[in-house]
Design a protein around this motif. Structure first.
Motif, PDB file in Angstrom:
ATOM      1  N   PHE A 285     -18.153 -40.329 -52.378  1.00 14.18           N
ATOM      2  CA  PHE A 285     -18.404 -40.988 -51.091  1.00 14.18           C
ATOM      3  C   PHE A 285     -17.218 -41.731 -50.481  1.00 14.18           C
ATOM      4  O   PHE A 285     -17.309 -42.198 -49.347  1.00 14.18           O
ATOM      5  N   THR A 286     -16.078 -41.869 -51.195  1.00 19.75           N
ATOM      6  CA  THR A 286     -14.957 -42.580 -50.586  1.00 19.75           C
ATOM      7  C   THR A 286     -13.609 -42.072 -51.096  1.00 19.75           C
ATOM      8  O   THR A 286     -13.446 -41.789 -52.281  1.00 19.75           O
ATOM      9  N   TRP A 287     -12.651 -41.976 -50.169  1.00 19.84           N
ATOM     10  CA  TRP A 287     -11.302 -41.539 -50.546  1.00 19.84           C
ATOM     11  C   TRP A 287     -10.526 -42.636 -51.269  1.00 19.84           C
ATOM     12  O   TRP A 287      -9.426 -42.399 -51.777  1.00 19.84           O
ATOM     13  N   THR A 288     -11.096 -43.831 -51.363  1.00 24.46           N
ATOM     14  CA  THR A 288     -10.436 -44.917 -52.089  1.00 24.46           C
ATOM     15  C   THR A 288     -10.678 -44.823 -53.604  1.00 24.46           C
ATOM     16  O   THR A 288     -10.352 -45.760 -54.337  1.00 24.46           O
ATOM     17  N   CYS A 289     -11.207 -43.709 -54.052  1.00 24.13           N
ATOM     18  CA  CYS A 289     -11.510 -43.533 -55.481  1.00 24.13           C
ATOM     19  C   CYS A 289     -10.281 -43.770 -56.363  1.00 24.13           C
ATOM     20  O   CYS A 289     -10.399 -44.291 -57.480  1.00 24.13           O
ATOM     21  N   HIS A 290      -9.103 -43.421 -55.872  1.00 20.64           N
ATOM     22  CA  HIS A 290      -7.876 -43.617 -56.651  1.00 20.64           C
ATOM     23  C   HIS A 290      -7.627 -45.108 -56.904  1.00 20.64           C
ATOM     24  O   HIS A 290      -7.206 -45.503 -57.997  1.00 20.64           O
TER      25      HIS A 290
ATOM     26  N   GLN B  11      -3.351 -31.347 -56.327  1.00 21.37           N
ATOM     27  CA  GLN B  11      -3.566 -29.954 -56.734  1.00 21.37           C
ATOM     28  C   GLN B  11      -5.000 -29.481 -56.491  1.00 21.37           C
ATOM     29  O   GLN B  11      -5.274 -28.286 -56.492  1.00 21.37           O
ATOM     30  N   ASP B  12      -5.922 -30.441 -56.257  1.00 24.40           N
ATOM     31  CA  ASP B  12      -7.320 -30.090 -55.989  1.00 24.40           C
ATOM     32  C   ASP B  12      -7.655 -30.162 -54.506  1.00 24.40           C
ATOM     33  O   ASP B  12      -8.832 -30.187 -54.124  1.00 24.40           O
ATOM     34  N   TYR B  13      -6.636 -30.200 -53.666  1.00 17.18           N
ATOM     35  CA  TYR B  13      -6.850 -30.361 -52.220  1.00 17.18           C
ATOM     36  C   TYR B  13      -7.842 -29.344 -51.658  1.00 17.18           C
ATOM     37  O   TYR B  13      -8.811 -29.724 -50.982  1.00 17.18           O
TER      38      TYR B  13
ATOM     39  N   ASN C 274     -15.595 -28.514 -51.140  1.00 14.77           N
ATOM     40  CA  ASN C 274     -16.798 -29.009 -51.828  1.00 14.77           C
ATOM     41  C   ASN C 274     -17.188 -30.438 -51.471  1.00 14.77           C
ATOM     42  O   ASN C 274     -18.078 -31.015 -52.090  1.00 14.77           O
ATOM     43  N   GLY C 275     -16.528 -31.006 -50.481  1.00 18.36           N
ATOM     44  CA  GLY C 275     -16.897 -32.343 -50.027  1.00 18.36           C
ATOM     45  C   GLY C 275     -16.560 -33.449 -50.996  1.00 18.36           C
ATOM     46  O   GLY C 275     -17.209 -34.505 -51.005  1.00 18.36           O
ATOM     47  N   ILE C 276     -15.536 -33.236 -51.834  1.00 19.57           N
ATOM     48  CA  ILE C 276     -15.079 -34.271 -52.763  1.00 19.57           C
ATOM     49  C   ILE C 276     -14.070 -35.153 -52.032  1.00 19.57           C
ATOM     50  O   ILE C 276     -13.150 -34.667 -51.392  1.00 19.57           O
ATOM     51  N   HIS C 277     -14.272 -36.451 -52.128  1.00 19.70           N
ATOM     52  CA  HIS C 277     -13.416 -37.390 -51.400  1.00 19.70           C
ATOM     53  C   HIS C 277     -12.170 -37.755 -52.214  1.00 19.70           C
ATOM     54  O   HIS C 277     -12.260 -38.048 -53.401  1.00 19.70           O
TER      55      HIS C 277
ATOM     56  N   GLY D 265      -4.456 -35.270 -46.024  1.00 22.13           N
ATOM     57  CA  GLY D 265      -3.520 -34.163 -46.209  1.00 22.13           C
ATOM     58  C   GLY D 265      -2.540 -34.454 -47.334  1.00 22.13           C
ATOM     59  O   GLY D 265      -2.285 -35.616 -47.668  1.00 22.13           O
ATOM     60  N   ILE D 266      -1.983 -33.414 -47.899  1.00 22.70           N
ATOM     61  CA  ILE D 266      -1.107 -33.573 -49.058  1.00 22.70           C
ATOM     62  C   ILE D 266       0.168 -34.345 -48.722  1.00 22.70           C
ATOM     63  O   ILE D 266       0.593 -35.220 -49.469  1.00 22.70           O
ATOM     64  N   LYS D 267       0.777 -34.023 -47.585  1.00 25.75           N
ATOM     65  CA  LYS D 267       2.023 -34.690 -47.212  1.00 25.75           C
ATOM     66  C   LYS D 267       1.837 -36.201 -47.112  1.00 25.75           C
ATOM     67  O   LYS D 267       2.614 -36.980 -47.681  1.00 25.75           O
ATOM     68  N   ASN D 268       0.816 -36.630 -46.374  1.00 32.04           N
ATOM     69  CA  ASN D 268       0.559 -38.066 -46.230  1.00 32.04           C
ATOM     70  C   ASN D 268       0.137 -38.695 -47.551  1.00 32.04           C
ATOM     71  O   ASN D 268       0.478 -39.855 -47.835  1.00 32.04           O
ATOM     72  N   ALA D 269      -0.595 -37.936 -48.357  1.00 34.28           N
ATOM     73  CA  ALA D 269      -1.039 -38.451 -49.655  1.00 34.28           C
ATOM     74  C   ALA D 269       0.155 -38.764 -50.543  1.00 34.28           C
ATOM     75  O   ALA D 269       0.197 -39.810 -51.212  1.00 34.28           O
ATOM     76  N   LEU D 270       1.144 -37.872 -50.558  1.00 32.49           N
ATOM     77  CA  LEU D 270       2.332 -38.105 -51.372  1.00 32.49           C
ATOM     78  C   LEU D 270       3.123 -39.310 -50.860  1.00 32.49           C
ATOM     79  O   LEU D 270       3.759 -40.023 -51.648  1.00 32.49           O
TER      80      LEU D 270
END
Length: 290
Positions: free
Chosen positions: A135-140, A187-189, A195-198, A205-210
């Motif tokens: 439910f949230t991209w803040t999982c990291h 790698q799971d982007y 599959n709706g995984i946050h 996006g990968i570029k901004n994520a890095l």
């Protein structure tokens, strides 16, 4: 035959809980313990901190595998793990997790009352983390905060209270783990998006994520500098260690890019294991030598 089966079972569990990754937060816990005790922790404290740490991180990884079993089965990268392949049963892993968490609570009780009082919060974080990717991209960041329980908990175990040094150490641990978890998650982007995984890679996006990961690691070093300043127990040796860690961070971020993720595992795990060992050695020596 019996010994062979026992050996296989032990190996399956060691792989399940990623025992080789224990070093990641252990280094922060050890340095926090050394700083809190001014380099002289008692044998009693050392023993029960290690027991609490091992119980917590082992149980956390085990329950994560249970909660993520269905997702892991769908993901081509993870479908060979023990639970998707039925090498281990969910019920037995849940029992194993419960035992690990019980060990953690008992160890906390052997340390001091505040450790016991805060243990439910640690347990909550260790369990809720596995659900956050739903439910949230803040999982990291939740993973990072959960990992930060190691240095903060070690400080409390020694002193019975919380300090700014412990909080800065915890914040550094949080951003360090969050940063390399973002790299690993890149790698799971495609799978996460479909599959709706946050996750941060799936959301930005990968570029901004890095870029997020790199920023987190820059701030990690800054926070560790503040740890050195606030503690008053760390000298030149500590900062030499931070210099080496900074170089390793640069290497980590140079070997991955949005167009080339072949070195993701080396960047997220291999190099960070070296970073953790470097922090442990230089931090430990710095506290002892002063």
């Amino acid at each position: 035959m019996v010994l062979s089966k026992v050996g296989k079972k032990i190996n399956d569990y060691a792989t399940l809980v990623m025992f080789s990754h224990t070093i990641f937060s252990l280094s922060f816990a050890v340095i926090s313990m050394m700083l809190a005790s001014k380099g002289s922790p008692s044998i009693h404290t050392i023993f029960w901190i290690i027991v609490a740490f091992m119980g917590a991180r082992t149980g956390a990884n085990a329950i994560n595998r249970v909660i993520d079993a269905e997702i892991d089965e769908k993901n081509p990268r993870t479908f060979m793990r023990q639970l998707p392949q039925r090498m281990l049963k969910k019920k037995e892993v849940i029992v194993f997790t419960a035992v690990c968490f019980l060990v953690m609570v008992i160890a906390a009780a052997m340390l001091n009352p505040l450790c016991v009082m805060l243990s439910p919060i640690a347990l909550f974080l260790m369990i809720i983390y596995s659900y956050t990717k739903r439910f949230t991209w803040t999982c990291h960041l939740v993973l990072g905060i959960t990992s930060a329980a190691a240095p903060v908990g070690a400080w409390i175990a020694v002193t019975g209270e919380i300090s700014w040094v412990a909080l800065f150490m915890g914040a550094a641990n949080t951003l360090w783990v969050s940063g390399f978890d973002i790299i690993y998650g890149a790698q799971d982007y495609e799978f996460d998006t479909i599959n709706g995984i946050h996750s941060i890679p799936a959301r930005f996006g990968i570029k901004n994520a890095l870029c997020f990961a790199a920023l987190f690691h820059v701030v990690t070093v800054i926070l560790l500098v503040f740890v050195g300043i606030l503690s008053g127990e760390l000298g030149v040796i500590y900062y030499i260690g931070l210099g080496i860690i900074s170089i390793l961070f640069i290497m980590e971020h140079r070997i991955v890019s949005p167009d080339n993720l072949t070195n993701v595992k080396i960047a997220s795990y291999g190099i960070n294991q070296i970073i953790s060992i470097t922090f442990l050695i230089f931090g430990f020596v710095a506290v002892i030598v002063k």
